[in-house]
Structure formats: C-alpha cells, structure tokens
Scaffold this motif. Structure first.
Motif, PDB file in Angstrom:
ATOM      1  N   LYS A   1       0.827  -1.219   0.000  1.00  0.00           N
ATOM      2  CA  LYS A   1       0.000   0.000   0.000  1.00  0.00           C
ATOM      3  C   LYS A   1       0.858   1.264   0.000  1.00  0.00           C
ATOM      4  N   SER A   2       2.127   1.131   0.429  1.00  0.00           N
ATOM      5  CA  SER A   2       3.006   2.306   0.465  1.00  0.00           C
ATOM      6  C   SER A   2       4.446   1.866   0.255  1.00  0.00           C
ATOM      7  N   SER A   3       5.323   2.831   0.046  1.00  0.00           N
ATOM      8  CA  SER A   3       6.751   2.539  -0.089  1.00  0.00           C
ATOM      9  C   SER A   3       7.545   3.717   0.462  1.00  0.00           C
ATOM     10  N   THR A   4       8.809   3.467   0.806  1.00  0.00           N
ATOM     11  CA  THR A   4       9.645   4.556   1.341  1.00  0.00           C
ATOM     12  C   THR A   4      10.566   5.136   0.275  1.00  0.00           C
ATOM     13  N   THR A   5      10.734   4.395  -0.835  1.00  0.00           N
ATOM     14  CA  THR A   5      11.629   4.853  -1.905  1.00  0.00           C
ATOM     15  C   THR A   5      10.971   4.649  -3.262  1.00  0.00           C
ATOM     16  N   LYS A   6      10.994   5.707  -4.083  1.00  0.00           N
ATOM     17  CA  LYS A   6      10.488   5.587  -5.459  1.00  0.00           C
ATOM     18  C   LYS A   6      11.627   5.958  -6.402  1.00  0.00           C
ATOM     19  N   THR A   7      11.943   5.036  -7.303  1.00  0.00           N
ATOM     20  CA  THR A   7      13.059   5.220  -8.232  1.00  0.00           C
ATOM     21  C   THR A   7      12.518   5.226  -9.662  1.00  0.00           C
ATOM     22  N   VAL A   8      12.775   6.306 -10.380  1.00  0.00           N
ATOM     23  CA  VAL A   8      12.357   6.387 -11.784  1.00  0.00           C
ATOM     24  C   VAL A   8      13.608   6.265 -12.647  1.00  0.00           C
ATOM     25  N   VAL A   9      13.574   5.311 -13.581  1.00  0.00           N
ATOM     26  CA  VAL A   9      14.768   5.007 -14.358  1.00  0.00           C
ATOM     27  C   VAL A   9      14.381   4.681 -15.802  1.00  0.00           C
ATOM     28  N   ASP A  10      15.320   4.875 -16.725  1.00  0.00           N
ATOM     29  CA  ASP A  10      15.088   4.563 -18.134  1.00  0.00           C
ATOM     30  C   ASP A  10      14.890   3.046 -18.297  1.00  0.00           C
ATOM     31  N   THR A  11      13.777   2.662 -18.937  1.00  0.00           N
ATOM     32  CA  THR A  11      13.425   1.235 -19.052  1.00  0.00           C
ATOM     33  C   THR A  11      14.493   0.444 -19.798  1.00  0.00           C
ATOM     34  N   LEU A  12      14.908   0.963 -20.954  1.00  0.00           N
ATOM     35  CA  LEU A  12      15.861   0.226 -21.793  1.00  0.00           C
ATOM     36  C   LEU A  12      17.219   0.089 -21.119  1.00  0.00           C
ATOM     37  N   GLN A  13      17.674   1.166 -20.452  1.00  0.00           N
ATOM     38  CA  GLN A  13      18.969   1.104 -19.766  1.00  0.00           C
ATOM     39  C   GLN A  13      18.936   0.087 -18.625  1.00  0.00           C
ATOM     40  N   LEU A  14      17.836   0.087 -17.878  1.00  0.00           N
ATOM     41  CA  LEU A  14      17.713  -0.866 -16.771  1.00  0.00           C
ATOM     42  C   LEU A  14      17.638  -2.298 -17.302  1.00  0.00           C
ATOM     43  N   LEU A  15      16.920  -2.481 -18.413  1.00  0.00           N
ATOM     44  CA  LEU A  15      16.818  -3.812 -19.024  1.00  0.00           C
ATOM     45  C   LEU A  15      18.196  -4.319 -19.441  1.00  0.00           C
ATOM     46  N   LYS A  16      19.004  -3.443 -20.051  1.00  0.00           N
ATOM     47  CA  LYS A  16      20.346  -3.845 -20.472  1.00  0.00           C
ATOM     48  C   LYS A  16      21.220  -4.186 -19.271  1.00  0.00           C
ATOM     49  N   ALA A  17      21.100  -3.395 -18.202  1.00  0.00           N
ATOM     50  CA  ALA A  17      21.886  -3.654 -16.983  1.00  0.00           C
ATOM     51  C   ALA A  17      21.477  -4.993 -16.361  1.00  0.00           C
ATOM     52  N   CYS A  18      20.175  -5.289 -16.410  1.00  0.00           N
ATOM     53  CA  CYS A  18      19.685  -6.566 -15.860  1.00  0.00           C
ATOM     54  C   CYS A  18      20.196  -7.747 -16.695  1.00  0.00           C
ATOM     55  N   LYS A  19      20.219  -7.566 -18.021  1.00  0.00           N
ATOM     56  CA  LYS A  19      20.707  -8.643 -18.886  1.00  0.00           C
ATOM     57  C   LYS A  19      22.197  -8.895 -18.663  1.00  0.00           C
ATOM     58  N   ALA A  20      22.949  -7.817 -18.416  1.00  0.00           N
ATOM     59  CA  ALA A  20      24.380  -7.974 -18.118  1.00  0.00           C
ATOM     60  C   ALA A  20      24.563  -8.694 -16.777  1.00  0.00           C
ATOM     61  N   ALA A  21      23.762  -8.315 -15.785  1.00  0.00           N
ATOM     62  CA  ALA A  21      23.842  -8.968 -14.474  1.00  0.00           C
ATOM     63  C   ALA A  21      23.456 -10.438 -14.570  1.00  0.00           C
ATOM     64  N   ASN A  22      22.527 -10.744 -15.474  1.00  0.00           N
ATOM     65  CA  ASN A  22      22.043 -12.117 -15.612  1.00  0.00           C
ATOM     66  C   ASN A  22      23.140 -13.079 -16.079  1.00  0.00           C
ATOM     67  N   VAL A  23      24.133 -12.551 -16.799  1.00  0.00           N
ATOM     68  CA  VAL A  23      25.249 -13.390 -17.256  1.00  0.00           C
ATOM     69  C   VAL A  23      25.927 -14.067 -16.059  1.00  0.00           C
TER      70      VAL A  23
END
Length: 378
Positions: free
Chosen positions: A253-275
């Motif tokens: 229902k609530s959160s203490t942190t809201k992070t707005v980030v570029d979707t494509l950049q985050l996707l690429k970072a996640c794919k790199a981490a997935n390696v």
C-alpha cells in the motif's frame, strides 16, 4: 468432399490450429486435425480437450464433406508442397484423403470426422467485446507471472474480472504478481470472474496478431468454458475451477523509496547482471542511492558468481526517499521490463525484505509486484 485452396493459405491455417493438437492422448483422433467444408470455406480444427482452435480459410468447394487426418503428417506435407493450388478429395469408404499440388500426388489415411469432439460455437448475443491490441497487451503483461508448475493448478491460470466496462487480468506464481486493467468496448450487466489457463491466453495473443475487428468473448452458461471469436479464428478453452488468491493483499500500500529510471537502460543492466546471476540462483543486488543538489540519484545493479565472476552496472535515476539495498530474481525483472511499454519505469521499494513494485511511468493500468530474494550473510 472435393475442395481446393492455395498452399500458402492452408499452411498458414494449419500453423494456427496445430498448436492445439494433443501431444499424447488415449484418444487417437485428438492427434488429428479436422478438415471440413463450411459455407463455401474450408474449416480446420484441432483440440486437446483443454483448448480448441478453429480456423476458416478461403477455398473452392465442389463437394461438401469432412474427415480428420494425422496432424504432423498433414502439416509437414503441406509445408513441403510448392506455392500452388492444393486439390483435396476424400474417398469416404476408406477415409483416404487425396492431396495433389502441382506434380505432387499424396494419399493420407484419415479417421472419420464423427469421432472428432464437438467444439462449441460462440453465442454472439451475450458476447463481451474488446479491441485486439488492448487484449494483446494485457496478455503480454500478465501471462508471464502465471505459474508453470502444476502443483497449484489455480496459479497456472489468469484471473479475468469483468465489471461494468472494465476488464482486469491478474496472474501470480508465488514469487511475482501482474495486474492489468483495460476498458471493454461494451460493459457487462453483472460482474463476472473466471480463471483462464495462461497457455490459452498466450495462444490467443499469438493468433490475434492480424486481427483488426474487436474480439468477442463469451463464457458458457455452466462457466466451464470461455470462447474467443476473431474474424476467421475461434479459440475455446476450459476454465480452471477454484478460487484465485486475493491479489490486492499482495500489492504494497506504500513505499519509502520511489526510483524512476530509463526502461531500456535498466533492461540492459539486468541482462548484463544475468550473465553472472544465472550461476548464482538468479540473484541480482540492487543499490538505490538518492541524489543531492549536485549529483543525480543512481541505481547500481550487479551479480556475483563464485564460478564465473561478478559485474556492476550504474544508472542515473530520479530517486525519492531513502537509500535501499534489495535483491531480486533478475529474470523476473527482465521479463517485466520487456513488456513495460513505456520509456521509463518506476520501482517502489521499502526495505530488503519487502516486495518491490514496478510500474510503467504514466500508466496506472499495470502493476507488477516482485518478491525480494534473501541476500546471504544477513
């Protein structure tokens, strides 16, 4: 039966219905495709008793009739034929289908169409209508969260709630939850809830790619089956019996942190981490740091594998609230970022042991909740 059609139309129709053919069944006829004439067109049908797909293609019908032929044999044969006219003639006595195309002549042994299960017809009078593009996006954003494991059958389905002029789809597998709402073309008089197998919806998403007119949805009076009617395709699916978990209780229902980030950049970072994460239970650590007057906020996402090494990707972000370190299954993040549909996403977090919520920025109709993973040494 004597009928002719174009090879490319027949091949396309078979590619649509063949996905519903039973892989293994005690009823041999379920391994077959029904071929029948129907009001001057050729009807192709396949079913595994859980899902049934019917497709109509243009044809020249000289003599009405119907038969069923082994799916794999027929599909492979038609795909191997040249792009020319295919002529089919049925010898009723022997149930042998003669298939000729160009200089190719083939005979396929079939099974009487009387043995093929009856696939119900949609009742257009009580249909609910929805735009195909809207429904496709809903399916894409929700089915990824349905369980593949059959141990809890209810979670292999997608909850569909029809209320007024709104449709809500929700799926959860115990580790993540996807909820998407959209407007219907026409509303329902009474609220309706059904659980549709995720596989059936995935098939619907696949076969509706060229659909332009609204898709009509009907549920049988017994609430045992749901039918989707497209221009030249019908899909029918059994419904899953049972009560779907209260998904609203899972959404923070609530959160203490809201992070707005570029979707494509985050996707690429996640794919790199997935390696590296794929060698370490898919765990990726995310460090979120708010900015100050001089520097922007940033997100660091990384993974460590004892066998292969480690990585870290750093991204600029707009961070509101407290710094937080949290770990997620990086494959789940890749899945949801791939279907977010907006250039930016928001990630709402509270602490390392509370779920994270991913939402496309500016789109309140889609909510995706991911359970955190335990970070060793805590």
């Amino acid at each position: 039966m004597r009928v002719s059609c174009l090879q490319e139309n027949l091949a396309k129709g078979l590619s649509i219905v063949s996905r519903a053919v039973a892989a293994r069944s005690t009823l041999p006829v379920l391994g077959n495709i029904l071929i029948a004439t129907d009001n001057g067109r050729l009807k192709l049908s396949a079913t595994n008793l859980e899902i049934g797909i019917t497709c109509w293609i243009g044809a020249k019908v000289e003599e009405d009739g119907a038969t069923t032929v082994p799916a794999r044999t027929f599909v492979d044969l038609i795909n191997a034929l040249p792009q020319d006219r295919v002529d089919m003639e049925l010898a009723v006595k022997t149930q042998t289908l003669s298939v000729t195309c160009g200089r190719f002549a083939n005979n396929i042994k079939g099974v009487d169409a009387q043995e093929f299960p009856i696939i119900p017809q949609p009742d257009e009078d009580n249909a609910i209508h929805i735009a195909p593009g809207v429904l496709r996006q809903m399916i894409e954003q929700v089915v990824l969260a349905a369980a593949a494991d059959e141990s809890r059958p209810i979670l292999t389905g997608v909850l569909a709630k029809f209320s007024g002029k709104q449709l809500t789809l929700a799926a959860a597998d115990g580790f993540r939850l996807s909820v998407k709402t959209a407007l219907l073309e026409d509303g329902v008089d009474e609220p309706l809830e059904v659980i549709i197998p995720a596989r059936a919806l995935a098939e619907l998403g696949r076969i509706s790619g060229e659909q332009e007119d609204p898709i009509s949805i009907t549920v049988t009076p017994q609430r045992s089956q749901i039918l989707f009617h497209l221009s030249n395709i019908d899909l029918v699916s059994q419904l899953i019996d049972g009560k779907f978990p209260d998904y609203n209780a899972i959404i923070p229902k609530s959160s203490t942190t809201k992070t707005v980030v570029d979707t494509l950049q985050l996707l690429k970072a996640c794919k790199a981490a997935n390696v590296f994460a794929r060698e370490a239970a898919n765990i990726a650590k995310i460090n979120i740091t708010p900015g100050d007057e001089l520097t922007p906020g940033h997100v660091t996402i990384g993974a460590t594998s004892a066998e292969t090494g480690d990585n870290a990707g750093d991204l600029d972000a707009t961070v509101t609230g407290s710094p937080v370190e949290i770990a997620f299954n990086v494959k789940y993040l890749i899945d949801v970022l791939g279907v977010a549909g907006t250039s930016q996403v928001s990630l709402e977090t509270t602490n390392a042991s509370s779920p994270g919520v991913v939402r496309p920025l500016g789109d309140d109709s889609f909510t995706h909740v991911i359970m955190p993973m335990h970070i060793g040494g805590r």
